[in-house]
Design a protein around this motif. Structure first.
Motif, PDB file in Angstrom:
ATOM      1  N   GLY A 207       0.803  -1.213   0.000  1.00 29.26           N
ATOM      2  CA  GLY A 207       0.000   0.000   0.000  1.00 29.26           C
ATOM      3  C   GLY A 207       0.835   1.260   0.000  1.00 29.26           C
ATOM      4  N   VAL A 208       1.942   1.244   0.756  1.00 26.19           N
ATOM      5  CA  VAL A 208       2.827   2.416   0.793  1.00 26.19           C
ATOM      6  C   VAL A 208       3.407   2.671  -0.597  1.00 26.19           C
ATOM      7  N   ARG A 209       3.850   1.613  -1.252  1.00 27.03           N
ATOM      8  CA  ARG A 209       4.400   1.764  -2.607  1.00 27.03           C
ATOM      9  C   ARG A 209       3.317   2.277  -3.559  1.00 27.03           C
ATOM     10  N   ASN A 210       2.110   1.721  -3.477  1.00 28.94           N
ATOM     11  CA  ASN A 210       1.028   2.161  -4.368  1.00 28.94           C
ATOM     12  C   ASN A 210       0.720   3.648  -4.192  1.00 28.94           C
ATOM     13  N   ALA A 211       0.651   4.086  -2.926  1.00 29.66           N
ATOM     14  CA  ALA A 211       0.344   5.496  -2.664  1.00 29.66           C
ATOM     15  C   ALA A 211       1.442   6.401  -3.218  1.00 29.66           C
ATOM     16  N   PHE A 212       2.704   6.013  -3.023  1.00 28.74           N
ATOM     17  CA  PHE A 212       3.829   6.811  -3.513  1.00 28.74           C
ATOM     18  C   PHE A 212       3.837   6.837  -5.042  1.00 28.74           C
ATOM     19  N   GLU A 213       3.623   5.677  -5.675  1.00 26.94           N
ATOM     20  CA  GLU A 213       3.641   5.630  -7.137  1.00 26.94           C
ATOM     21  C   GLU A 213       2.473   6.419  -7.731  1.00 26.94           C
ATOM     22  N   GLN A 214       1.326   6.430  -7.056  1.00 22.97           N
ATOM     23  CA  GLN A 214       0.201   7.231  -7.537  1.00 22.97           C
ATOM     24  C   GLN A 214       0.541   8.721  -7.519  1.00 22.97           C
ATOM     25  N   LEU A 215       1.199   9.172  -6.443  1.00 20.27           N
ATOM     26  CA  LEU A 215       1.578  10.577  -6.373  1.00 20.27           C
ATOM     27  C   LEU A 215       2.627  10.914  -7.435  1.00 20.27           C
ATOM     28  N   ALA A 216       3.597  10.003  -7.622  1.00 19.88           N
ATOM     29  CA  ALA A 216       4.624  10.239  -8.641  1.00 19.88           C
ATOM     30  C   ALA A 216       3.985  10.327 -10.025  1.00 19.88           C
ATOM     31  N   ALA A 217       3.018   9.460 -10.301  1.00 18.38           N
ATOM     32  CA  ALA A 217       2.333   9.498 -11.601  1.00 18.38           C
ATOM     33  C   ALA A 217       1.548  10.800 -11.753  1.00 18.38           C
ATOM     34  N   TYR A 218       0.903  11.244 -10.672  1.00 23.83           N
ATOM     35  CA  TYR A 218       0.143  12.494 -10.699  1.00 23.83           C
ATOM     36  C   TYR A 218       1.058  13.682 -11.004  1.00 23.83           C
ATOM     37  N   GLN A 219       2.281  13.678 -10.431  1.00 25.14           N
ATOM     38  CA  GLN A 219       3.237  14.756 -10.677  1.00 25.14           C
ATOM     39  C   GLN A 219       4.072  14.522 -11.939  1.00 25.14           C
ATOM     40  N   LYS A 220       3.797  13.401 -12.629  1.00 29.24           N
ATOM     41  CA  LYS A 220       4.529  13.041 -13.864  1.00 29.24           C
ATOM     42  C   LYS A 220       6.029  12.909 -13.599  1.00 29.24           C
ATOM     43  N   VAL A 221       6.338  12.230 -12.496  1.00 27.01           N
ATOM     44  CA  VAL A 221       7.734  11.992 -12.122  1.00 27.01           C
ATOM     45  C   VAL A 221       8.033  10.510 -12.262  1.00 27.01           C
ATOM     46  N   ALA A 222       9.059  10.177 -13.052  1.00 31.74           N
ATOM     47  CA  ALA A 222       9.472   8.778 -13.208  1.00 31.74           C
ATOM     48  C   ALA A 222      10.298   8.361 -11.997  1.00 31.74           C
ATOM     49  N   LEU A 223      10.300   7.078 -11.729  1.00 32.48           N
ATOM     50  CA  LEU A 223      11.086   6.514 -10.612  1.00 32.48           C
ATOM     51  C   LEU A 223      12.044   5.468 -11.184  1.00 32.48           C
TER      52      LEU A 223
END
Length: 328
Positions: A207-223
């Motif tokens: 869940g922590v990873r999902n929440a972080f990846e959702q925010l990164a996608a919203y800000q259009k930031v690749a990881l």
């Protein structure tokens, strides 16, 4: 087939074994859960099928398939065991001693709060046996769908009218780095700056990873630079060892933040705010013990919220020395 014939041939043990096989989708895993041999489980299911005069499961290769009769029986079995649980609760009330079993599953980030909920509850109801399964969000959703537990404690609950949800405590996710990390010297660091470093992350399904990846996608930031570690504790130690940066629940790193072993980084849209919730399927009414636990947590929620929002400190004593009650 007449009802007396069925009543005379069914046993609670058969239903208990059936329920384990139906939930586990495996004879071997059901045997392990029940402390039986696989042949013993097979024998119980075979006797049950003979009593019902219908097949319940079928193997195709190594895959166990659940037949329609098994799904029908599973609904009735849950009702039967629910009624037995209520009977046990009512008899316990007559005797002035509440007993029973509480089966919980919790996502791994909730392991920082669940013991506090359970300790206070067990202090009030010491004869209730508690079983807790810690898993990631994906596994919690599977357990919720299969109704393997009385209650599931998780964040990021899917929108589903079939689920009953009771929010309990806030779950803040913070970006953490080690002290003197170069990002701390930047005036206004962004998630793009953060993602240029090695980012320590949990496995897919967390869940922590999902929440972080959702925010990164919203800000259009690749990881692009990720290192996968299996637990929040391993990630926390990895940040302190200068292996990388991370996003973690605040409660997981609260002591390290207060002691200066880690630093929280101020980034846009941080902290990520979620809430831990207690969840169950509406179609499956909570057992009496689960209802008691829900009511107990609801009544003491303000106390828990005050405790977790403040600096880390011991809980006030509830007068229990965590010793088992011994019969004289």
């Amino acid at each position: 087939m007449s009802s007396p014939t069925l009543l005379n041939r069914l046993t609670f043990r058969q239903l208990q074994v059936f329920q384990a096989v139906h939930r586990q989708r495996s004879y071997s895993r059901a045997a392990e859960q029940l402390g039986l041999t696989q042949p013993a489980v097979s024998a119980q299911i075979r006797q049950l099928e003979q009593a019902l005069r219908q097949p319940l499961f079928k193997y195709a290769g190594k895959t166990l398939h659940v037949l329609p009769a098994a799904d029908t029986l599973a609904l009735s079995t849950r009702e039967i065991f629910g009624q037995l649980s209520r009977l046990q609760m009512n008899l316990s009330n007559i005797n002035g001693k509440i007993t029973g079993q509480l089966n919980l599953a919790a996502v791994s980030s909730a392991q920082y709060i669940v013991p506090y909920l359970l300790a206070r509850f067990r202090a009030s109801y010491p004869d209730i046996h508690v079983r807790l399964k810690v898993c990631n969000r994906s596994q919690a959703l599977e357990r919720l769908a299969e109704q393997q537990d009385d209650l599931v404690i998780m964040a990021m609950v899917p929108e589903d009218e079939r689920l009953a949800v009771m929010p309990i405590l806030d779950n803040e996710l913070v970006a953490v780095v080690w002290p003197e990390h170069p990002l701390l010297d930047m005036l206004s660091p962004t998630l793009t700056d953060f993602a240029r470093h090695y980012v320590l992350m949990r496995e897919p399904g967390s869940g922590v990873r999902n929440a972080f990846e959702q925010l990164a996608a919203y800000q259009k930031v690749a990881l692009p630079h990720c290192i996968e570690l299996g637990t929040n504790e391993a990630i926390k130690q990895g940040v302190m060892a200068h292996l990388g940066v991370a996003v973690l629940p605040r409660l997981a790193v609260q002591l390290e933040l207060e002691q200066g072993l880690l630093s929280a980084l101020s980034l846009p849209d941080f902290p990520i705010r979620r809430a831990w919730c207690m969840v169950y399927q509406r179609e499956r009414f909570p057992t009496p013990v689960a209802e008691l636990f829900l009511r107990f947590v609801r009544e003491h929620l303000a106390e828990y919220q005050r405790h977790f929002k403040g600096p880390a400190s011991p809980l006030p004593s509830h007068g229990v020395a965590c010793l088992p009650m011994l019969s004289s």
